[in-house]
Write an enzyme that holds these catalytic residues in place. Structure first.
Site, PDB file in Angstrom:
ATOM      1  N   GLU A   1      -6.217 -10.705  -1.421  1.00  0.00           N
ATOM      2  CA  GLU A   1      -7.073 -10.474  -0.242  1.00  0.00           C
ATOM      3  C   GLU A   1      -8.542 -10.414  -0.661  1.00  0.00           C
ATOM      4  O   GLU A   1      -9.309  -9.573  -0.175  1.00  0.00           O
ATOM      5  CB  GLU A   1      -6.676  -9.164   0.456  1.00  0.00           C
ATOM      6  CG  GLU A   1      -5.220  -9.113   0.848  1.00  0.00           C
ATOM      7  CD  GLU A   1      -4.826  -7.868   1.627  1.00  0.00           C
ATOM      8  OE1 GLU A   1      -5.705  -7.131   2.094  1.00  0.00           O
ATOM      9  OE2 GLU A   1      -3.616  -7.638   1.768  1.00  0.00           O
TER      10      GLU A   1
ATOM     11  N   GLU B   1       0.791  -1.240   0.000  1.00  0.00           N
ATOM     12  CA  GLU B   1       0.000   0.000   0.000  1.00  0.00           C
ATOM     13  C   GLU B   1       0.825   1.294   0.000  1.00  0.00           C
ATOM     14  O   GLU B   1       0.617   2.178   0.834  1.00  0.00           O
ATOM     15  CB  GLU B   1      -0.967  -0.019   1.201  1.00  0.00           C
ATOM     16  CG  GLU B   1      -1.902  -1.206   1.152  1.00  0.00           C
ATOM     17  CD  GLU B   1      -2.776  -1.386   2.404  1.00  0.00           C
ATOM     18  OE1 GLU B   1      -2.700  -0.542   3.300  1.00  0.00           O
ATOM     19  OE2 GLU B   1      -3.513  -2.376   2.462  1.00  0.00           O
TER      20      GLU B   1
HETATM   21  O1  9MR Z   1      -7.569  -8.321   8.297  1.00  0.00           O
HETATM   22  C1  9MR Z   1      -6.647  -7.511   8.995  1.00  0.00           C
HETATM   23  C2  9MR Z   1      -7.267  -7.055  10.314  1.00  0.00           C
HETATM   24  O2  9MR Z   1      -7.383  -8.150  11.201  1.00  0.00           O
HETATM   25  C3  9MR Z   1      -6.394  -5.972  10.935  1.00  0.00           C
HETATM   26  O3  9MR Z   1      -7.043  -5.447  12.074  1.00  0.00           O
HETATM   27  C4  9MR Z   1      -6.145  -4.878   9.919  1.00  0.00           C
HETATM   28  C5  9MR Z   1      -5.299  -3.772  10.493  1.00  0.00           C
HETATM   29  O4  9MR Z   1      -4.923  -2.843   9.551  1.00  0.00           O
HETATM   30  O5  9MR Z   1      -5.489  -5.430   8.800  1.00  0.00           O
HETATM   31  C6  9MR Z   1      -6.312  -6.321   8.121  1.00  0.00           C
HETATM   32  O6  9MR Z   1      -5.673  -6.768   6.943  1.00  0.00           O
HETATM   33  C7  9MR Z   1      -5.357  -5.766   5.965  1.00  0.00           C
HETATM   34  C8  9MR Z   1      -4.157  -6.261   5.170  1.00  0.00           C
HETATM   35  O7  9MR Z   1      -3.094  -6.541   6.015  1.00  0.00           O
HETATM   36  C9  9MR Z   1      -3.729  -5.240   4.131  1.00  0.00           C
HETATM   37  N1  9MR Z   1      -4.807  -4.882   3.267  1.00  0.00           N
HETATM   38  C10 9MR Z   1      -6.049  -4.486   3.929  1.00  0.00           C
HETATM   39  C11 9MR Z   1      -6.479  -5.561   4.933  1.00  0.00           C
HETATM   40  C12 9MR Z   1      -7.820  -5.195   5.531  1.00  0.00           C
HETATM   41  O8  9MR Z   1      -7.726  -4.041   6.320  1.00  0.00           O
END
Ligand code: 9MR
Length: 673
Positions: A446, A341
């Site tokens: 994802e 990102e």
């Molecule tokens: O699914 C993840 C969630 O449990 C966390 O709280 C969150 C914190 O930022 O991150 C989520 O995963 C993210 C991923 O690492 C990067 N792309 C976006 C995902 C959804 O927020």
């Protein structure tokens, strides 16, 4: 029998069972309890007594009816309001605080069959005085236990919270005393990985709680269905950086922060034991990375570290993490999201600590270090969201091209947090463009698909999944090198956006129509209509607004304000759109009733802005329906057509190209077919 007596007998019976060594009476045998429908934190009372608790590693001091949160060791630590009795309900939560952090977020944590899920609810940025007020609504799954709402920040700086409430929205569904469902046997469901073996790996993101869970159903679901696993949070810098060790001796760890794999080991062990390969996620990210990493002496009250120092810390971190994993779990991790990102939402590169300390080339440096130190054969990926938007594609390609040319990039990770309104042809086109222009492979990393707000949301989502997977199979056959598709979570209830029900399995592990849609794409056939299928009433009555009765049906997009005013096209009234903080704060109308049709939109518009647009609003893509040259402050006619996907939920909106107000009149939306 009197209520009190019943309770007494039940209590005595429970006591007997406990004394005789049997299990206690099943939870809830007492029936529903009376539950207050609003919980307000009382910061004049101690933790637990005042409806609040400390969440994570931090210090909470009560002062004048507020909670002052200091010494926050991670961005998610702070104050929380437990609401365990609200499961199966939609809730509203509000907090007011002051802070030096750039943003605060209300998030929810709950346990679901022994797994832990985190859901972001709503965020807010403080004003110049540091004050911020945040409100959001969210659904708590019926099987979610020990739910609590907590206030987190983008950074580890202090905050002071003056009010924090959680309340039930709508009618209260009292599930206190109702046991959670039972899990289904997942081994009876045909394997996605096996079905897709000729095309790509089928992966899933999982939290490590699955591996230590007493319910083995989740592990069985992984081993039956998937052949690639991504740790949902456990390999992110937040989890891997050893704060206690590093901060205890900053001089010793100055160039090389200490790391540990306590969080990730259970999931690495599981993958090794079961012969499942892992995507490593993620080495360099602006988020879930503690801010102390970027400061001299790791002191957030001091100065930011120099470029040289941050390059050393980055290189050492990447080297240590990749090689620890390879030495301890040889061959398990086959791909790493090296940078996550880095593109900004509004164009260019995201402003973040990495960019501020190292400069724009931090992305290239991260890939250079990963190539230099990474084990041979491990693929290096860039990963991002909204990656299918045309403008974001341009930005990502601009900074990735030199990296690919230097031979340091192997793959593009398309996160694909989408909804069933997204045009699959545009999506596939984006995948093809990344592969062609960068000469790399594609992983869909994802995937989750927000269910539409239709009368048959699960079924419609299933139909969309078939369409989506059919398109990517076709693309794969046509040479777009899609090598892995990972869904972001095991069940709807475990998703970071659980309320949108975006995954392939229900909370009890049974397959959803979405799973069936994915299977139909490969095996043929149609998604079965459920027993409770509701025949959608296709309401294609034209939508018209001439504002003469001084009313309107649409509403603001973000923070704009609409008002019916005089001076319409050909006299009479019209709609005025003003205020807002950005040009895209406009007038928005839900047109979901025309799903499956081509709509024709016509209108008169007037503005001092050069251009006004009517645009569809789909998952961060904004295809134009009509664009008109305004600027003269004269009424101008606009019209255009747009095809709305079957089963989609869609809003369209009107905006001006700068912050000038615009006026709208004689709006008509009609189905063409
Ligand atoms: O699914 C993840 C969630 O449990 C966390 O709280 C969150 C914190 O930022 O991150 C989520 O995963 C993210 C991923 O690492 C990067 N792309 C976006 C995902 C959804 O927020």
């Amino acid at each position: 029998m009197k209520k009190g007596l019943v309770k007494l007998i039940a209590g005595a019976l429970a006591g007997m069972f406990l004394l005789s060594g049997c299990d206690a009476l099943p939870k809830g045998s007492d029936g529903p309890r009376e539950v207050p429908q609003t919980i307000t934190a009382d910061f004049t009372k101690k933790e637990n007594k005042g409806n609040w608790v400390t969440y994570g590693d931090c210090k909470v001091t009560l002062k004048d009816g507020t909670a002052v949160v200091t010494e926050r060791k991670s961005s998610n630590s702070g104050v929380a309001v437990p609401c365990p009795d609200y499961r199966g309900n939609k809730i509203k939560t509000t907090a007011q605080a002051t802070t030096e952090n750039d943003s605060l977020t209300l998030s929810m944590r709950y346990e679901i069959f022994g797994n832990v899920t985190y859901v972001n609810i709503a965020g807010g940025q403080p004003d110049a005085s540091g004050a911020v007020s945040i409100t959001g609504t969210v659904e708590i799954p019926a099987n979610a236990e020990n739910a609590l709402i907590y206030l987190e920040a983008n950074d580890v700086r202090d905050y002071t919270v003056s009010s924090f409430t959680v309340s039930i929205e709508g009618e209260f569904n009292n599930l206190t005393g109702v046991p959670v469902e039972s899990l289904q046997d997942p081994t009876q469901t045909a394997s996605l990985a096996a079905a897709y073996a000729d095309y790509f790996k089928f992966g899933v993101a999982s939290p490590a709680t699955v591996m230590t869970n007493t319910n083995d159903g989740f592990r069985k679901l992984i081993t039956t269905q998937f052949n690639s696993v991504t740790p949902e949070n456990e390999l992110k810098p937040d989890s891997v950086l050893d704060a206690a060790t590093t901060l205890a001796d900053p001089a010793k760890y100055n160039e090389c922060p200490a790391i540990h794999f306590d969080a990730a080991k259970p999931i690495l062990d599981f993958c090794k034991e079961n012969g499942i390969q892992m995507r490593g996620h993620t080495l360099v990210w602006y988020s879930q990375t503690p801010s102390w990493l970027f400061y001299e002496n790791y002191d957030v009250n001091g100065n930011l570290a120099s470029r040289e120092l941050m390059l050393k810390r980055m290189e050492n971190y990447i080297d240590q993490v990749m090689n620890w994993c390879e030495e301890n779990y040889p061959g398990v991790i086959y791909a790493w999201d090296v940078v996550n990102e880095a593109a900004a939402d509004d164009g260019g590169m995201r402003d973040c600590y990495w960019k501020q300390t190292i400069g724009d080339d931090y992305v290239a440096k991260a890939f250079e270090f990963a190539r230099k130190h990474g084990p041979a054969g491990v693929q290096l990926f860039y990963n991002d969201y909204n990656e299918y938007q045309t403008s974001k594609q341009d930005d990502i390609l601009a900074f990735l091209k030199p990296i690919a040319e230097a031979g340091n990039l192997d793959g593009m990770g398309m996160q694909s947090h989408i909804s069933s309104g997204l045009n699959v042809d545009n999506y596939v086109e984006a995948a093809k463009r990344y592969a062609d222009e960068l000469g790399v492979v594609i992983h869909i990393t994802e995937l989750d698909v927000t269910a539409p707000k239709s009368v048959n949301p699960m079924y419609d989502q299933g139909v969309y999944m078939k369409k989506f997977f059919t398109a990517i199979i076709e693309a794969d056959k046509a040479g777009v090198p899609i090598e892995c598709v990972t869904v972001w979570g095991l069940t709807d209830d475990m998703s970071w956006k659980s309320a949108t029900k975006p995954l392939l399995f229900y909370g009890n592990l049974s397959p959803k129509p979405a799973y069936e849609g994915v299977m139909c794409a490969i095996n043929g056939g149609e998604v079965a209509k459920p027993a409770d299928y509701v025949e959608p009433v296709s309401d294609t009555t034209p939508f018209t607004e001439d504002y003469e009765d001084q009313s309107f049906i649409g509403g603001p997009r973000y923070s704009s304000v609409q008002k019916v005013v005089e001076g319409g096209h050909d006299s009479g009234f019209c709609l005025q759109n003003t205020e807002g903080y950005a040009e895209y704060d406009g007038y928005s109308i839900d047109v979901s009733q025309y799903a499956g049709h081509v709509i024709h939109v016509s209108f008169w518009i007037k503005s001092k802005a050069d251009v006004c647009k009517c645009t569809a609003d789909i998952d961060g893509t904004w295809p134009n329906i009509a664009e008109v040259q305004t600027g003269s402050d004269e009424w101008v006619f606009g019209e255009g057509d747009f095809e709305i996907e079957e089963g989609a939920t869609l809003t369209i909106y009107f905006e001006s190209s700068d912050m000038s107000p615009f006026f709208l009149d004689d709006l008509e939306i009609k189905a063409m077919n």
